[in-house]
Motif scaffolding. Structure first.
Motif, short mmCIF file in Angstrom:
data_model
loop_
_atom_site.label_atom_id
_atom_site.label_comp_id
_atom_site.label_asym_id
_atom_site.label_seq_id
_atom_site.Cartn_x
_atom_site.Cartn_y
_atom_site.Cartn_z
N SER A 57 9.85 -4.07 -3.50
CA SER A 57 8.84 -4.27 -2.47
C SER A 57 7.47 -4.39 -3.13
O SER A 57 7.07 -3.54 -3.92
N GLY A 60 4.66 -4.54 -1.32
CA GLY A 60 3.65 -4.10 -0.36
C GLY A 60 2.59 -3.25 -1.03
O GLY A 60 2.89 -2.45 -1.92
N SER A 104 0.10 -1.39 0.85
CA SER A 104 -0.31 -0.24 1.66
C SER A 104 0.86 0.72 1.82
O SER A 104 2.00 0.42 1.47
N SER A 105 0.55 1.90 2.35
CA SER A 105 1.60 2.90 2.60
C SER A 105 1.32 3.59 3.94
O SER A 105 0.34 4.30 4.06
N SER A 126 3.95 0.13 4.71
CA SER A 126 3.70 -1.30 4.77
C SER A 126 4.86 -2.00 5.45
O SER A 126 6.01 -1.54 5.38
N SER A 127 4.57 -3.12 6.10
CA SER A 127 5.63 -3.89 6.75
C SER A 127 6.56 -4.49 5.69
O SER A 127 7.74 -4.71 5.95
N THR A 128 6.04 -4.73 4.50
CA THR A 128 6.86 -5.26 3.41
C THR A 128 7.93 -4.25 3.00
O THR A 128 9.11 -4.60 2.85
N ARG A 129 7.53 -3.00 2.85
CA ARG A 129 8.51 -1.95 2.52
C ARG A 129 9.49 -1.77 3.67
O ARG A 129 10.70 -1.57 3.46
N GLU A 160 8.81 0.31 -5.59
CA GLU A 160 7.49 0.01 -5.03
C GLU A 160 6.60 -0.50 -6.17
O GLU A 160 6.18 0.27 -7.04
N ARG A 210 3.56 -1.40 -6.20
CA ARG A 210 2.18 -0.89 -6.21
C ARG A 210 2.07 0.35 -7.11
O ARG A 210 1.00 0.62 -7.67
N PRO A 265 4.55 -9.55 0.39
CA PRO A 265 3.61 -10.00 1.41
C PRO A 265 3.11 -11.38 1.03
O PRO A 265 3.15 -11.76 -0.16
N SER A 291 3.73 -10.51 11.96
CA SER A 291 3.29 -9.28 12.64
C SER A 291 3.91 -9.14 14.02
O SER A 291 4.36 -8.06 14.42
#
Length: 207
Positions: A10, A12, A14-15, A17-20, A47, A49, A86, A152
């Motif tokens: 993933s 993504g 943010s945490s 995230s829609s990707t995760r 992850e 990130r 993303p 989204s």
């Protein structure tokens, strides 16, 4: 009982995230399908990130950190890989591309890969075919025919795994991916002996 290893990557930022979330859902669908076929399944989510600094340092120094190398080994040693990014400027994220740039071009040869992407609008869904598929074709992976893009608005569209909508697409993609993983011959481990071709021919003559 044979154990299959699935790794989801993933990208993504943010945490949470829609990707995760998409990566988790695809992994869950594939795991359920394989369990129905009586496979034991070992799953892990990477992850990116958490590896951003390590990835950047690798490009500068030419050497991966221990943590980054362990992650690369997990991905290249998996029986199946789920890769979700993303969408940034109509393509995969820089972090996503940077990670897969560190993987040897032959390390994923023949490995089943399920693609996913997330974005703010459905207009970016073509990123799956225009960016992601060519990347994994270069890596010689066996890309699953059905990929999943989640905008989204898809997350609130309702539906279930048997009707139209994001859940149905996730289930269909996960099932196809799982079937491909199950049909692929088991990957050789480092502990298994490689039998020279000449010896194989000799054994055949003895039969």
């Amino acid at each position: 009982m044979q154990t299959l290893k699935l790794v989801a990557v993933s990208a993504g930022l943010s945490s949470p995230s829609s990707t995760r979330l998409l990566a988790d859902r695809l992994l869950q669908a594939a795991r359920y399908r394989l369990a129905e076929q009586e496979y034991a399944v070992d799953v892990e989510v990477v992850e990116l990130r958490d590896l951003a600094v390590d990835i950047a340092k690798n490009f500068v120094t030419g050497f991966p950190s221990e943590k980054l190398q362990e992650t690369i080994d997990k991905v290249t040693g998996a029986d199946g890989v789920i890769a979700v990014t993303p969408v940034f400027t109509a393509s995969y994220s820089g972090l996503f591309k940077s990670f897969f740039d560190l993987i040897d071009p032959t390390a994923l040869t023949g490995v089943p890969v399920l693609l996913g992407a997330t974005g703010g609008t459905a207009r970016h869904s073509l990123v799956l075919d225009h960016a992601l598929r060519p990347l994994f074709a270069y890596l010689r992976a066996s890309v699953s025919p059905t990929a999943v893009y989640a905008a989204s608005e898809d997350w609130g569209s309702g539906g279930d795994e048997y009707t139209e909508g994001l859940p149905a697409r996730i289930t269909r993609a996960g099932n196809e991916f799982a079937d491909t993983v199950a049909a692929r011959p088991a990957r050789r481990t480092d502990d298994e002996e490689i039998v020279p071709f000449e010896k194989q021919l000799a054994d055949l003559r003895l039969d």
